[in-house]
Design an enzyme around this catalytic site. Structure first.
Site, PDB file in Angstrom:
ATOM      1  N   PHE A 129       4.517 -15.827  59.235  1.00 27.80           N
ATOM      2  CA  PHE A 129       4.653 -15.107  58.303  1.00 27.80           C
ATOM      3  C   PHE A 129       3.850 -15.333  57.222  1.00 27.80           C
ATOM      4  CE2 PHE A 129       8.936 -13.964  59.769  1.00 27.80           C
ATOM      5  CZ  PHE A 129       9.143 -14.535  60.707  1.00 27.80           C
ATOM      6  N   ALA A 130       3.325 -14.268  56.434  1.00 28.54           N
ATOM      7  CA  ALA A 130       2.394 -14.250  55.349  1.00 28.54           C
ATOM      8  C   ALA A 130       2.991 -13.077  54.284  1.00 28.54           C
ATOM      9  CB  ALA A 130       1.126 -14.081  55.724  1.00 28.54           C
TER      10      ALA A 130
ATOM     11  N   GLY B 122       3.613 -11.756  50.173  1.00 28.00           N
ATOM     12  CA  GLY B 122       3.280 -12.070  48.862  1.00 28.00           C
ATOM     13  C   GLY B 122       2.019 -12.455  48.916  1.00 28.00           C
TER      14      GLY B 122
ATOM     15  N   TYR C 255       1.035 -15.277  49.943  1.00 30.66           N
ATOM     16  CA  TYR C 255       0.605 -16.428  51.444  1.00 30.66           C
ATOM     17  C   TYR C 255      -0.132 -15.554  52.163  1.00 30.66           C
ATOM     18  CZ  TYR C 255       3.775 -20.178  50.064  1.00 30.66           C
ATOM     19  OH  TYR C 255       4.347 -21.186  49.457  1.00 30.66           O
TER      20      TYR C 255
ATOM     21  N   ASP D 232       4.296 -22.409  60.064  1.00 24.77           N
ATOM     22  CA  ASP D 232       3.877 -22.018  58.697  1.00 24.77           C
ATOM     23  C   ASP D 232       2.466 -21.454  58.627  1.00 24.77           C
ATOM     24  OD1 ASP D 232       6.360 -22.769  57.522  1.00 24.77           O
ATOM     25  OD2 ASP D 232       5.631 -23.892  56.083  1.00 24.77           O
TER      26      ASP D 232
ATOM     27  N   HIS E  52       8.581 -34.822  60.781  1.00 29.20           N
ATOM     28  CA  HIS E  52       8.088 -34.446  59.227  1.00 29.20           C
ATOM     29  C   HIS E  52       7.083 -35.546  58.758  1.00 29.20           C
ATOM     30  CE1 HIS E  52       7.955 -33.191  55.211  1.00 29.20           C
ATOM     31  NE2 HIS E  52       8.393 -31.905  55.492  1.00 29.20           N
ATOM     32  N   PRO E  53       6.094 -34.813  58.100  1.00 32.02           N
ATOM     33  CA  PRO E  53       4.870 -35.995  57.838  1.00 32.02           C
ATOM     34  C   PRO E  53       5.428 -37.061  56.442  1.00 32.02           C
ATOM     35  CG  PRO E  53       4.247 -33.797  57.007  1.00 32.02           C
ATOM     36  CD  PRO E  53       5.502 -33.573  58.002  1.00 32.02           C
TER      37      PRO E  53
ATOM     38  N   GLU F 299      15.092 -25.520  56.969  1.00 36.66           N
ATOM     39  CA  GLU F 299      14.701 -26.632  57.248  1.00 36.66           C
ATOM     40  C   GLU F 299      15.873 -27.384  57.717  1.00 36.66           C
ATOM     41  OE1 GLU F 299      10.832 -28.917  56.257  1.00 36.66           O
ATOM     42  OE2 GLU F 299      12.550 -29.939  55.176  1.00 36.66           O
TER      43      GLU F 299
HETATM   44  C1  LIG Z   1       5.682 -28.976  56.161  1.00 40.48           C
HETATM   45  C2  LIG Z   1       7.221 -28.199  56.130  1.00 40.48           C
HETATM   46  O1  LIG Z   1       7.840 -28.834  56.955  1.00 40.48           O
HETATM   47  N1  LIG Z   1       7.397 -27.252  55.266  1.00 40.48           N
HETATM   48  C3  LIG Z   1       8.686 -26.671  55.157  1.00 40.48           C
HETATM   49  C4  LIG Z   1       9.018 -26.590  53.735  1.00 40.48           C
HETATM   50  O2  LIG Z   1       8.300 -26.391  52.684  1.00 40.48           O
HETATM   51  P1  LIG Z   1       6.849 -25.560  52.238  1.00 40.48           P
HETATM   52  O3  LIG Z   1       6.411 -26.076  50.950  1.00 40.48           O
HETATM   53  O4  LIG Z   1       5.862 -25.637  53.463  1.00 40.48           O
HETATM   54  O5  LIG Z   1       7.299 -23.971  52.411  1.00 40.48           O
HETATM   55  P2  LIG Z   1       6.399 -22.980  52.415  1.00 40.48           P
HETATM   56  O6  LIG Z   1       6.361 -22.524  50.747  1.00 40.48           O
HETATM   57  O7  LIG Z   1       5.146 -23.012  52.857  1.00 40.48           O
HETATM   58  O8  LIG Z   1       7.049 -21.639  52.754  1.00 40.48           O
HETATM   59  C5  LIG Z   1       7.485 -21.614  54.301  1.00 40.48           C
HETATM   60  C6  LIG Z   1       6.582 -20.366  54.656  1.00 40.48           C
HETATM   61  O9  LIG Z   1       7.373 -19.253  54.425  1.00 40.48           O
HETATM   62  C7  LIG Z   1       6.345 -18.076  54.279  1.00 40.48           C
HETATM   63  N2  LIG Z   1       6.450 -17.765  52.836  1.00 40.48           N
HETATM   64  C8  LIG Z   1       6.784 -18.366  51.882  1.00 40.48           C
HETATM   65  C9  LIG Z   1       6.812 -18.000  50.423  1.00 40.48           C
HETATM   66  C10 LIG Z   1       5.979 -16.798  50.244  1.00 40.48           C
HETATM   67  O10 LIG Z   1       5.912 -16.355  49.160  1.00 40.48           O
HETATM   68  N3  LIG Z   1       5.517 -16.116  51.454  1.00 40.48           N
HETATM   69  C11 LIG Z   1       5.645 -16.345  52.496  1.00 40.48           C
HETATM   70  O11 LIG Z   1       4.894 -15.913  53.231  1.00 40.48           O
HETATM   71  C12 LIG Z   1       5.215 -18.550  54.546  1.00 40.48           C
HETATM   72  O12 LIG Z   1       5.012 -18.533  56.045  1.00 40.48           O
HETATM   73  C13 LIG Z   1       5.234 -20.294  54.610  1.00 40.48           C
HETATM   74  O13 LIG Z   1       4.225 -20.884  55.269  1.00 40.48           O
HETATM   75  O14 LIG Z   1      10.528 -26.079  53.414  1.00 40.48           O
HETATM   76  C14 LIG Z   1      10.532 -24.842  53.842  1.00 40.48           C
HETATM   77  C15 LIG Z   1      11.986 -24.444  53.338  1.00 40.48           C
HETATM   78  O15 LIG Z   1      12.610 -24.938  52.367  1.00 40.48           O
HETATM   79  C16 LIG Z   1      10.101 -24.550  55.058  1.00 40.48           C
HETATM   80  O16 LIG Z   1      11.026 -25.114  56.050  1.00 40.48           O
HETATM   81  C17 LIG Z   1       8.748 -25.229  55.319  1.00 40.48           C
HETATM   82  O17 LIG Z   1       8.527 -24.752  56.843  1.00 40.48           O
HETATM   83 MN   LIG Z   2       4.333 -24.504  54.111  1.00 34.67          MN
END
Ligand SMILES: CC(=O)N[C@H]1[C@@H](OP(=O)(O)OP(=O)(O)OC[C@H]2O[C@@H](n3ccc(=O)[nH]c3=O)[C@H](O)[C@@H]2O)O[C@H](CO)[C@H](O)[C@@H]1O
Ligand SMILES: [Mn+2]
Length: 352
Positions: free
Chosen positions: A119-120, A122, A124, A209, A231-232, A301
């Site tokens: 998913f991408a 905004g 992203y 992601d 999870h890392p 998550e």
């Molecule tokens: C490493 C890991 O396990 N990461 C998880 C974590 O933080 P993350 O910091 O990895 O979350 P994130 O900001 O990457 O958001 C998850 C995903 O949503 C999509 N996205 C998000 C925001 C946006 O503006 N546009 C968009 O497309 C995109 O595909 C992104 O990869 O927690 C999230 C939920 O709270 C998700 O479960 C993530 O998978």
């Molecule tokens: Mn992420």
């Protein structure tokens, strides 16, 4: 009298015999279909008599190629610095506990299609190019891979050269204002994608992601019925420190004395049927929480972690498969395969 009794016994015997012959025939015709066209007995007849297709499911053994040479496996020698099996006997995949040549030769024979969703929305969209280009270098190389990209800006999707049998399907979705909603809404989108488009299209699915980049092999060693990634951040801490949802009011609640591992929301997968059940269940639990005005601490998550506690994954991937920064080291991580791309949250997220 005697004659009548004998006659009745003979009739009874005949009925049992024909019943047995009938049952045997059903089984035979079913077995034949399995070998000829995959698993066709999986058609389901509903109460109304409608024939509904069930999941594309093939029966394969782990067939090896005659004459293939590889190192002798050892019963005695293996990695001793990490656990390679969970308490419910699911393998945990680490560098050094599989032979990629052997694995590839087995799974290449199965003519598999791996659906891969990202998913991408905004800002992203900036991660798409690196994700896809690095995946083309390292992710199921030599296999049929169909990427499904959900975005609110299809026009911004870059041109990426794909290998043979690999393709990108872009689907437009509405923009959302909160990053939490974007992240959580993935479960429902995946549930519908599997139901409506992937049945009979793919054999396995991985949901990843987009803010991630491949640096090493991610291949057929990861295939399984239900696959979770450790999870890392939390692979080496007591379960009481896991960031599970701790409020009993949420459907994602896990008490401090429970839990196996802390799983990443950024990567999970498996067979279509298992991942469909996972995404459907998480979507339902998220909806119940929303109706009760509660959002789990780590959104979907948290619900994924609850799901995996109650539905144990059949295969676990070590944090090599979702590391937190390619520049960060840990003694147990011999190779970084997929890693988070470090990001300035204020810069990329639509809200705090
Ligand atoms: C490493 C890991 O396990 N990461 C998880 C974590 O933080 P993350 O910091 O990895 O979350 P994130 O900001 O990457 O958001 C998850 C995903 O949503 C999509 N996205 C998000 C925001 C946006 O503006 N546009 C968009 O497309 C995109 O595909 C992104 O990869 O927690 C999230 C939920 O709270 C998700 O479960 C993530 O998978
Ligand atoms: Mn992420």
């Amino acid at each position: 009298m005697m004659v009548r009794q004998n006659f009745l016994i003979a009739v009874l015997f005949g009925m049992i015999l024909s019943g047995l012959i009938y049952l045997n025939n059903i089984q035979c015709s079913c077995n034949q279909q399995i070998t000829e066209q995959g698993f066709n007995c999986s058609q389901q007849i509903t109460e109304q008599g409608i024939i509904k297709p069930k999941w594309k499911q093939k029966i394969f053994g782990l067939r090896s190629t005659p004459g293939l040479l590889y190192n002798q496996p050892s019963v005695l020698v293996g990695r001793t610095d990490v656990a390679s099996v969970s308490p419910w006997s699911a393998p945990i995949i680490w560098e050094g506990n599989f032979d990629s040549t052997l694995i590839d030769s087995i799974y290449k024979q199965q003519n598999l299609t791996i659906a891969t969703t990202v998913f991408a929305l905004g800002k992203y969209t900036r991660f798409v190019k690196d994700f896809l280009e690095s995946a083309e270098q390292h992710y199921f190389v030599g296999f049929r891979v169909h990427y499904y990209l959900f975005t609110d800006q299809p026009e911004s999707v870059p041109e990426v050269k794909m290998g043979e049998n690999r393709g990108l399907i872009v689907q437009k979705v509405p923009s959302l204002n909160r990053w939490q909603d974007i992240s959580m809404s993935r479960m429902e989108k995946l549930e519908k994608l599997i139901e409506n488009e992937l049945v009979n299209e793919a054999d396995y699915i991985f949901c990843l992601d987009i803010d991630a980049k491949f640096y090493g092999r991610w291949g057929a060693e990861t295939l399984g019925r239900l696959v979770g990634v450790i999870h890392p951040w939390l692979f080496n801490v007591p379960r009481s420190q896991f960031t599970y949802e701790r409020r009993p009011e949420s459907k994602a609640y896990i008490p401090v004395e429970e839990g196996d591992y802390y799983y990443a929301g950024a990567a999970f997968g498996g067979s279509l049927e298992d991942v469909h059940h996972l995404t459907k269940t998480c979507r339902e639990q998220l909806q119940i929480d929303a109706a009760n005005s509660i959002e789990a601490v780590w959104q979907e998550e948290s619900h994924l972690n609850k799901y995996f506690l109650l539905n144990k994954p059949s295969k676990l991937l070590s944090p090599e498969y979702m590391w937190w920064d390619v520049n960060e080291k840990a003694a147990q991580i011999k190779i970084v395969r997929l890693t988070n791309v470090p990001k300035n949250y204020a810069d990329v997220r639509p809200n705090p």
